[in-house]
Design a protein around this motif. Structure first.
Motif, PDB file in Angstrom:
ATOM      1  N   GLN A 191      -8.063  -6.769  -1.869  1.00  0.00           N
ATOM      2  CA  GLN A 191      -6.849  -5.943  -1.915  1.00  0.00           C
ATOM      3  C   GLN A 191      -6.351  -5.655  -0.498  1.00  0.00           C
ATOM      4  OE1 GLN A 191      -5.664  -4.702  -5.251  1.00  0.00           O
ATOM      5  NE2 GLN A 191      -6.987  -6.444  -5.704  1.00  0.00           N
ATOM      6  N   ALA A 192      -5.888  -6.698   0.179  1.00  0.00           N
ATOM      7  CA  ALA A 192      -5.467  -6.530   1.575  1.00  0.00           C
ATOM      8  C   ALA A 192      -3.953  -6.453   1.696  1.00  0.00           C
ATOM      9  CB  ALA A 192      -5.994  -7.672   2.434  1.00  0.00           C
ATOM     10  N   ASN A 218      -4.995  -2.803  -7.143  1.00  0.00           N
ATOM     11  CA  ASN A 218      -5.079  -1.354  -6.916  1.00  0.00           C
ATOM     12  C   ASN A 218      -4.887  -0.986  -5.444  1.00  0.00           C
ATOM     13  OD1 ASN A 218      -7.502  -1.898  -5.713  1.00  0.00           O
ATOM     14  ND2 ASN A 218      -8.777  -1.026  -7.321  1.00  0.00           N
ATOM     15  N   LEU A 219      -4.387  -1.959  -4.667  1.00  0.00           N
ATOM     16  CA  LEU A 219      -4.206  -1.671  -3.242  1.00  0.00           C
ATOM     17  C   LEU A 219      -3.170  -0.583  -3.004  1.00  0.00           C
ATOM     18  CD1 LEU A 219      -1.404  -3.212  -2.171  1.00  0.00           C
ATOM     19  CD2 LEU A 219      -2.879  -5.185  -2.157  1.00  0.00           C
ATOM     20  N   ASP A 220      -2.237  -0.410  -3.967  1.00  0.00           N
ATOM     21  CA  ASP A 220      -1.258   0.669  -3.810  1.00  0.00           C
ATOM     22  C   ASP A 220      -1.951   2.030  -3.748  1.00  0.00           C
ATOM     23  OD1 ASP A 220      -1.999   0.043  -6.477  1.00  0.00           O
ATOM     24  OD2 ASP A 220      -0.311   1.169  -7.282  1.00  0.00           O
ATOM     25  N   LEU A 228      -3.509   0.230   7.160  1.00  0.00           N
ATOM     26  CA  LEU A 228      -3.990  -0.750   6.176  1.00  0.00           C
ATOM     27  C   LEU A 228      -5.231  -0.317   5.405  1.00  0.00           C
ATOM     28  CD1 LEU A 228      -3.690  -3.952   8.429  1.00  0.00           C
ATOM     29  CD2 LEU A 228      -2.018  -3.109   6.770  1.00  0.00           C
ATOM     30  N   PHE A 229      -6.125   0.391   6.077  1.00  0.00           N
ATOM     31  CA  PHE A 229      -7.467   0.553   5.511  1.00  0.00           C
ATOM     32  C   PHE A 229      -7.694   1.886   4.795  1.00  0.00           C
ATOM     33  CE2 PHE A 229      -7.863  -2.518   8.990  1.00  0.00           C
ATOM     34  CZ  PHE A 229      -8.449  -3.576   8.313  1.00  0.00           C
ATOM     35  N   GLY A 230      -8.673   1.876   3.872  1.00  0.00           N
ATOM     36  CA  GLY A 230      -9.069   3.086   3.163  1.00  0.00           C
ATOM     37  C   GLY A 230     -10.571   3.079   2.925  1.00  0.00           C
ATOM     38  N   ASP A 231     -11.099   4.217   2.494  1.00  0.00           N
ATOM     39  CA  ASP A 231     -12.540   4.351   2.246  1.00  0.00           C
ATOM     40  C   ASP A 231     -12.819   4.274   0.743  1.00  0.00           C
ATOM     41  OD1 ASP A 231     -12.702   4.826   4.972  1.00  0.00           O
ATOM     42  OD2 ASP A 231     -12.717   7.011   4.740  1.00  0.00           O
ATOM     43  N   GLY A 232     -13.992   3.764   0.390  1.00  0.00           N
ATOM     44  CA  GLY A 232     -14.365   3.703  -1.025  1.00  0.00           C
ATOM     45  C   GLY A 232     -15.603   2.857  -1.236  1.00  0.00           C
ATOM     46  N   ILE A 251       0.854  -1.209   0.000  1.00  0.00           N
ATOM     47  CA  ILE A 251       0.000   0.000   0.000  1.00  0.00           C
ATOM     48  C   ILE A 251       0.888   1.257   0.000  1.00  0.00           C
ATOM     49  CG2 ILE A 251      -1.727   1.315   1.319  1.00  0.00           C
ATOM     50  CD1 ILE A 251      -2.569  -1.495   2.541  1.00  0.00           C
ATOM     51  N   LYS A 252       0.512   2.242  -0.856  1.00  0.00           N
ATOM     52  CA  LYS A 252       1.243   3.511  -0.898  1.00  0.00           C
ATOM     53  C   LYS A 252       0.377   4.667  -0.388  1.00  0.00           C
ATOM     54  CE  LYS A 252       4.876   3.993  -2.483  1.00  0.00           C
ATOM     55  NZ  LYS A 252       6.191   3.829  -1.800  1.00  0.00           N
ATOM     56  N   GLU A 253      -0.902   4.596  -0.697  1.00  0.00           N
ATOM     57  CA  GLU A 253      -1.829   5.647  -0.253  1.00  0.00           C
ATOM     58  C   GLU A 253      -3.238   5.099  -0.180  1.00  0.00           C
ATOM     59  OE1 GLU A 253      -0.904   8.421  -3.445  1.00  0.00           O
ATOM     60  OE2 GLU A 253      -2.761   7.869  -4.489  1.00  0.00           O
TER      61      GLU A 253
END
Ligand code: ACO
Length: 330
Positions: free
Chosen positions: A258-259, A281-283, A161-165, A45-47
């Motif tokens: 995408q973990a 697309n986890l990056d 680790l986590f993101g919104d979407g 993960i980058k962002e």
């Protein structure tokens, strides 16, 4: 005897919505004791995107609207809305009825599916089953998360680790399109303490103590999850391919939850499939939980990688522990 499903289904449209705010690994270095190097090498993960005030239902609505428009349908033609989420605005009402109202999908039923990150595969399987049985004609399936609101931003084990979407698919009945080859859902409740949000409901109602103990945030035994997934996923996916009567080589696209890039690479290596067959697309988005495979699927459809006739495997794992996979063609 064959148990290949062979149910005719059509993916009519896809949609996606991510919040505008980008939070990079470098930004996180200022929040917790971590580094871009650690996050990149351990996860890939980058962002990630972070909601600024938008609710899960807002993200779900926007992704769902795009999917319906992409499908060329009117909202009134949708007869079921399934929203996979682990971060609903509230436990009740659910996110799906709110989305139904926002869309004006006046003929649709609507409910949430909560099965950890695997909620996406559970919801997809239920949509396929409902269509295959003749119960529903057009189903809107959405995965949507605003996990940033229930993440402990002082816990470096989880917050990086986590993101919104949100991502969405409209699935429809009818021949002349694709076909469902296999759908397989599993759970191992003996591992229920691996990922949890301990307090705020029946088992541990909210109290001063639960707030002081930060029990209203996601807690995860990341290393246990990692070991569990690496143990069960490769042989499980072999089994699902066998059920679909397809070899690994015949699967054109592998869409993993995408973990963690290391988990994805490990499975591909064991199944002897090239990395190019995986949609990654986890990056860019991190782990968006029940939304992650929908985001990846949408991106790969829209940039022309996934084409009509391609065979796609979608798989996920998450809290419960749950895991599952579907294989279909477009
Ligand atoms: N930055 C720097 N160091 C860190 C960080 C961080 N953000 N997080 C943990 N560390 C440290 C640990 O404290 C530990 O230090 P120690 O050795 O001094 O004790 C060291 O890094 C190694 O920790 P591990 O947990 O062993 O690291 P691992 O290689 O297992 O990677 C990770 C951790 C990325 C969480 C990995 O285990 C993983 O991806 N697990 C799967 C999680 C997952 O996929 N969850 C999906 C489901 S989520 C859902 O359903 C809602």
């Amino acid at each position: 005897m064959s148990d290949r499903l062979g149910i005719p289904v059509r993916i009519l449209g896809t949609g996606k919505y991510v919040p505008e705010r980008v939070l990079s690994n470098f930004d996180l270095e200022k929040v917790v004791d971590t580094t871009d190097e650690w996050i990149t090498t351990r996860t890939g993960i980058k962002e990630r995107r972070i909601s600024e005030g938008e609710l899960t239902s807002d993200l779900a609505y926007k992704a769902g609207l795009e999917a319906i428009e992409d499908a060329g349908l009117k909202a009134e033609e949708i007869d079921m809305i399934l929203v996979a989420t682990n971060s609903p605005d509230t436990i009740f009402p659910g996110v799906a009825p709110k989305v139904q109202n926002l869309l004006g999908a006046v003929n649709a039923g609507a409910c949430d599916i909560q099965a950890g990150c695997t909620g996406c595969v559970y919801a997809l399987s239920m949509a396929f089953a409902g269509i295959g049985s003749g119960m529903w004609k057009n189903v809107l399936v959405i995965g949507a998360e605003v996990l940033s609101r229930i993440i402990d931003w002082s816990d470096r084990n989880t917050c990086v680790l986590f993101g919104d979407g949100a991502g969405a698919m409209v699935i429809s009945a009818g021949k002349g399109g694709g076909c469902l080859f296999a759908a397989e859902l599993r759970a191992d409740g003996s591992k229920s303490d691996f990922i949890k949000l301990p307090a705020g409901l029946v088992e541990r109602p909210a109290s001063h103590e639960t707030v002081d103990n930060r029990e209203h945030f996601v807690q995860m035994k990341g290393n246990e999850v990692f070991k569990f997934v690496n143990k069960v996923l490769p042989s499980f996916l072999d089994e699902v391919c066998e059920k679909a009567q397809l070899s690994s080589e015949e699967i054109d696209w592998w869409i993993f939850h995408q973990a963690n890039m290391r988990i994805i690479e490990g499975v591909l290596k064991r199944t002897k499939q090239p990395k190019e067959k995986a949609v990654i697309n986890l990056d860019k988005y991190g782990n968006t939980s029940a939304a992650s495979v929908f985001l990846a699927f949408h991106d790969a459809i829209k940039d022309g990688r996934i084409k009509k006739g391609d065979k796609v495997l979608i798989t996920s794992f998450g809290a419960g522990m749950t895991y599952g996979a579907v294989i279909f063609s477009l």
